[in-house]
Design a protein around this motif. Structure first.
Motif, PDB file in Angstrom:
ATOM      1  N   LEU A  43     -11.641 -26.771  -9.539  1.00 41.66           N
ATOM      2  CA  LEU A  43     -12.104 -28.164  -9.534  1.00 41.66           C
ATOM      3  C   LEU A  43     -12.493 -28.603  -8.121  1.00 41.66           C
ATOM      4  O   LEU A  43     -13.489 -29.321  -7.935  1.00 41.66           O
ATOM      5  CB  LEU A  43     -11.018 -29.075 -10.094  1.00 41.66           C
ATOM      6  N   CYS A  44     -11.710 -28.176  -7.129  1.00 40.82           N
ATOM      7  CA  CYS A  44     -12.047 -28.505  -5.736  1.00 40.82           C
ATOM      8  C   CYS A  44     -13.368 -27.859  -5.320  1.00 40.82           C
ATOM      9  O   CYS A  44     -14.149 -28.470  -4.572  1.00 40.82           O
ATOM     10  CB  CYS A  44     -10.927 -28.047  -4.800  1.00 40.82           C
ATOM     11  N   MET A  45     -13.633 -26.665  -5.818  1.00 42.66           N
ATOM     12  CA  MET A  45     -14.906 -26.005  -5.519  1.00 42.66           C
ATOM     13  C   MET A  45     -16.080 -26.788  -6.106  1.00 42.66           C
ATOM     14  O   MET A  45     -17.111 -26.985  -5.436  1.00 42.66           O
ATOM     15  CB  MET A  45     -14.901 -24.578  -6.071  1.00 42.66           C
ATOM     16  N   VAL A  46     -15.925 -27.253  -7.341  1.00 40.35           N
ATOM     17  CA  VAL A  46     -16.983 -28.047  -7.979  1.00 40.35           C
ATOM     18  C   VAL A  46     -17.187 -29.352  -7.224  1.00 40.35           C
ATOM     19  O   VAL A  46     -18.325 -29.766  -6.948  1.00 40.35           O
ATOM     20  CB  VAL A  46     -16.623 -28.317  -9.459  1.00 40.35           C
ATOM     21  N   LEU A  47     -16.088 -30.013  -6.868  1.00 38.94           N
ATOM     22  CA  LEU A  47     -16.167 -31.270  -6.126  1.00 38.94           C
ATOM     23  C   LEU A  47     -16.823 -31.064  -4.766  1.00 38.94           C
ATOM     24  O   LEU A  47     -17.650 -31.879  -4.323  1.00 38.94           O
ATOM     25  CB  LEU A  47     -14.754 -31.847  -5.961  1.00 38.94           C
ATOM     26  N   THR A  48     -16.480 -29.982  -4.097  1.00 41.02           N
ATOM     27  CA  THR A  48     -17.058 -29.686  -2.782  1.00 41.02           C
ATOM     28  C   THR A  48     -18.555 -29.430  -2.892  1.00 41.02           C
ATOM     29  O   THR A  48     -19.347 -29.934  -2.085  1.00 41.02           O
ATOM     30  CB  THR A  48     -16.368 -28.460  -2.156  1.00 41.02           C
ATOM     31  N   ALA A  49     -18.950 -28.659  -3.899  1.00 39.41           N
ATOM     32  CA  ALA A  49     -20.376 -28.368  -4.087  1.00 39.41           C
ATOM     33  C   ALA A  49     -21.176 -29.635  -4.357  1.00 39.41           C
ATOM     34  O   ALA A  49     -22.325 -29.768  -3.918  1.00 39.41           O
ATOM     35  CB  ALA A  49     -20.550 -27.374  -5.237  1.00 39.41           C
ATOM     36  N   ALA A  50     -20.582 -30.586  -5.071  1.00 37.50           N
ATOM     37  CA  ALA A  50     -21.300 -31.796  -5.458  1.00 37.50           C
ATOM     38  C   ALA A  50     -21.274 -32.883  -4.387  1.00 37.50           C
ATOM     39  O   ALA A  50     -22.245 -33.651  -4.256  1.00 37.50           O
ATOM     40  CB  ALA A  50     -20.711 -32.351  -6.760  1.00 37.50           C
ATOM     41  N   MET A  51     -20.185 -32.955  -3.605  1.00 44.02           N
ATOM     42  CA  MET A  51     -19.977 -34.135  -2.754  1.00 44.02           C
ATOM     43  C   MET A  51     -19.928 -33.848  -1.254  1.00 44.02           C
ATOM     44  O   MET A  51     -20.044 -34.780  -0.457  1.00 44.02           O
ATOM     45  CB  MET A  51     -18.649 -34.811  -3.150  1.00 44.02           C
TER      46      MET A  51
ATOM     47  N   ALA B 210     -11.647 -33.720  -1.997  1.00 47.15           N
ATOM     48  CA  ALA B 210     -11.641 -32.255  -2.028  1.00 47.15           C
ATOM     49  C   ALA B 210     -10.643 -31.676  -1.033  1.00 47.15           C
ATOM     50  O   ALA B 210      -9.901 -30.728  -1.353  1.00 47.15           O
ATOM     51  CB  ALA B 210     -13.042 -31.719  -1.744  1.00 47.15           C
ATOM     52  N   THR B 211     -10.603 -32.239   0.168  1.00 48.12           N
ATOM     53  CA  THR B 211      -9.728 -31.676   1.204  1.00 48.12           C
ATOM     54  C   THR B 211      -8.266 -32.035   0.969  1.00 48.12           C
ATOM     55  O   THR B 211      -7.378 -31.195   1.171  1.00 48.12           O
ATOM     56  CB  THR B 211     -10.170 -32.145   2.596  1.00 48.12           C
ATOM     57  N   CYS B 212      -7.985 -33.264   0.535  1.00 47.52           N
ATOM     58  CA  CYS B 212      -6.596 -33.662   0.316  1.00 47.52           C
ATOM     59  C   CYS B 212      -5.987 -32.948  -0.885  1.00 47.52           C
ATOM     60  O   CYS B 212      -4.834 -32.503  -0.834  1.00 47.52           O
ATOM     61  CB  CYS B 212      -6.502 -35.181   0.132  1.00 47.52           C
ATOM     62  N   ILE B 213      -6.747 -32.827  -1.976  1.00 53.60           N
ATOM     63  CA  ILE B 213      -6.227 -32.120  -3.152  1.00 53.60           C
ATOM     64  C   ILE B 213      -5.973 -30.660  -2.817  1.00 53.60           C
ATOM     65  O   ILE B 213      -4.940 -30.086  -3.194  1.00 53.60           O
ATOM     66  CB  ILE B 213      -7.201 -32.251  -4.336  1.00 53.60           C
ATOM     67  N   SER B 214      -6.905 -30.053  -2.102  1.00 54.29           N
ATOM     68  CA  SER B 214      -6.747 -28.629  -1.787  1.00 54.29           C
ATOM     69  C   SER B 214      -5.574 -28.389  -0.848  1.00 54.29           C
ATOM     70  O   SER B 214      -4.826 -27.412  -1.026  1.00 54.29           O
ATOM     71  CB  SER B 214      -8.038 -28.067  -1.182  1.00 54.29           C
ATOM     72  N   THR B 215      -5.377 -29.261   0.134  1.00 51.01           N
ATOM     73  CA  THR B 215      -4.240 -29.041   1.052  1.00 51.01           C
ATOM     74  C   THR B 215      -2.922 -29.306   0.356  1.00 51.01           C
ATOM     75  O   THR B 215      -1.918 -28.629   0.626  1.00 51.01           O
ATOM     76  CB  THR B 215      -4.372 -29.909   2.319  1.00 51.01           C
ATOM     77  N   LEU B 216      -2.899 -30.253  -0.587  1.00 54.53           N
ATOM     78  CA  LEU B 216      -1.676 -30.491  -1.358  1.00 54.53           C
ATOM     79  C   LEU B 216      -1.317 -29.244  -2.172  1.00 54.53           C
ATOM     80  O   LEU B 216      -0.153 -28.810  -2.186  1.00 54.53           O
ATOM     81  CB  LEU B 216      -1.876 -31.700  -2.270  1.00 54.53           C
ATOM     82  N   VAL B 217      -2.319 -28.646  -2.827  1.00 55.41           N
ATOM     83  CA  VAL B 217      -2.081 -27.464  -3.654  1.00 55.41           C
ATOM     84  C   VAL B 217      -1.644 -26.277  -2.800  1.00 55.41           C
ATOM     85  O   VAL B 217      -0.692 -25.560  -3.144  1.00 55.41           O
ATOM     86  CB  VAL B 217      -3.351 -27.111  -4.457  1.00 55.41           C
TER      87      VAL B 217
END
Length: 506
Positions: free
Chosen positions: A179-187, A17-24
């Motif tokens: 997608l990062c929000m969904v991943l963050t909520a789940a994981m 979640a953090t790596c994908i979001s910082t890349l974007v």
């Protein structure tokens, strides 16, 4: 065994979640300059006005980068991280649907707050979710994601403009953020700092914005108003008053945005100024080249071609990174910073001689020199910022240097845009051809950036000696990300002791 696997899965979710979001976020940030001519054509807003889409983003980021981390510590890092992602989605949709330049600028201002929040809280979540070697690896991957995003942004933006229109970048970014929000909520689990006082320095945040906004407005409008006009001087006076008020507030609040005691640390101050200069000049360069390369009277590149043409400047910063910590270890951080700024200065000096007949090949060598120079100076300067303070002040030192990046980017881009536009206008009024006027504008702005880069050489001379990083893989990742964010290195207090402890047991 099952509990260990569950913890590992959770840590992997945080990492994703953090790596994908910082890349974007970093790709989005670096891509916008390439989009400006297309946005200008669609909205009918001048590129000069649209520079606020770049400077406004950085201005708000400077005000929010430290505060958002504090909000996460108090109210929950996952909660504030999710808020940042939500704001990012809203801003992307707002920009993609914008029918005017003003709406684009407003969306980018919101995006500045969102991006700073995602970076600050994402790194905190990642650090809390891992320990020891796993934490080092996770933070290194986060830094690599930031570096790759920043390097790929201009090319990605150029490709998307040609395929989907400039709006495509923001629609895609919005989708990835969801997608990062969904991943963050789940994981991702919630975390706070129970030992931190619950007071937040909101006044300091507002005063940072009140200092930078009139300063950038005065710089941006000085070409129309005149540098010594009442309006321009009034803007500078308001900025000075807000800056003074900021200092007074920081002396009195329980948990200040900026610990003024840090300013007595000569290494930290010197490295922070070096970071500010580096961030300012590279952002100004990308803004100028994005416009010059795409102007029909200059090189006439398509957005894709312009994005491809800037790769030597963006990728060069990443490619040089693996050797930078070892060079700093062998020859000294100050010497490496000084060499880097000397190379950057030489690159800007060469561009300062630009003439209308120049084709892209003439820009290649100075772009490489600037990129290599930036890479040499950014990494050691960031490392010095966290190596120069005790372990308890590492977070504050990182905050100061990260804020400096945003300040440098906003002020230098505004200054470069003003010089570029003013000189072009003056040359056109004097009867110069459009191509000659554009070349004169780029040359004048490049000479100013050369002066700032040379100040970086002088800054390297006066920075006191300090602990150097050991040159590990993690140090290389920190160096690659250094033009976007300050990460701890093996020279950082506390971390260096852990490194020695591991070495003693191997």
């Amino acid at each position: 065994m099952g509990e260990v696997a569950q913890l590992s899965t959770k840590a992997g979710g945080v990492l994703a979640a953090t790596c994908i979001s910082t890349l974007v976020v970093n790709a989005n940030t670096s891509a916008v300059s390439i989009l400006l001519p297309a946005i200008s054509e669609d909205t009918g807003t001048s590129v000069t006005t649209l520079q606020w889409a770049v400077t406004g983003y950085s201005l708000v980021g400077a005000a929010v980068i430290v505060t958002s981390g504090s909000l996460g510590d108090v109210f929950g890092r996952r909660r504030v991280f999710q808020l940042g992602l939500l704001l990012f989605v809203v801003s992307c949709v707002m920009i993609a649907l914008a029918g005017s330049g003003g709406m684009v600028i407003a969306g980018r201002v919101i995006q500045g707050a969102a991006g700073a929040t995602i970076l600050a809280c994402g790194l905190s979540l990642l650090s809390v979710a891992n320990e020891g070697d796993a934490q080092l690896r996770a933070v290194s991957l986060w830094g690599a994601a930031a570096a790759v995003g920043a390097a790929a942004g201009p090319l990605l933006g150029g490709v998307l403009v040609d395929i989907t229109g400039w709006q495509g970048l923001f629609w895609i970014d919005a989708g990835v953020a969801v997608l990062c929000m969904v991943l963050t909520a789940a994981m991702v689990g919630e975390s706070r700092d129970p030992e931190r006082p619950r007071t937040i320095d909101y006044a300091g945040t507002v005063l940072i914005a009140l200092t930078l906004t009139p300063l950038i407005l005065g710089v941006s409008k000085s070409g129309d108003w005149g540098w010594f006009s009442v309006a321009t001087l009034g803007c500078f006076a308001v900025a000075a008053a807000a800056g003074y008020a900021f200092i007074l507030v920081e002396k009195r609040v329980a948990v200040p945005l900026l610990d003024l005691a840090l300013l007595r640390n000569r290494v930290l101050v010197g490295s922070t100024v070096a970071i500010l200069i580096g961030a300012g000049t590279i952002n100004a360069l990308m803004y100028l080249l994005s416009l010059y390369f795409q102007d029909p009277a200059a090189l006439g590149f398509s957005p894709f071609q312009a994005g491809l043409a800037t790769l030597p400047a963006t990728v060069g910063l990443v490619v040089i990174a693996p050797v930078v910590p070892r060079l700093a270890k062998k020859f000294g951080g100050r010497q490496t910073i000084g060499l880097g700024f000397a190379l950057t200065t030489s690159g800007f000096v060469i561009v300062g001689f630009v003439d209308a007949p120049w084709r892209y090949g003439a820009f290649l060598l100075p772009l490489i020199a600037i990129a290599v120079g930036m890479g040499l100076s950014n990494g050691p300067a960031s490392s010095a910022a966290t190596a120069s303070v005790p372990e308890a002040q590492v977070g504050g030192a990182s905050g100061v240097s990260n804020m400096a990046r945003y300040v440098g980017a906003s002020v230098a881009t505004a200054l470069a845009a003003t010089i570029y536009g003013t000189v072009i206008g003056n040359q056109a009024d004097a009867g110069a051809s459009e191509a000659d006027a554009l070349a004169s504008g780029l040359a004048a702005a490049s000479w100013v950036m050369a002066v700032f880069s040379f100040l970086g050489v002088l800054m390297a001379v006066v920075i006191p000696r300090h602990r150097a990083a050991a040159g590990t893989v993690e140090d290389a990742a920190a160096a690659a990300a250094a033009h976007t964010h300050t990460l701890p290195t093996s020279a950082t207090a506390g971390r260096s002791r852990r490194e020695r402890g591991r070495a003693a047991h191997t």
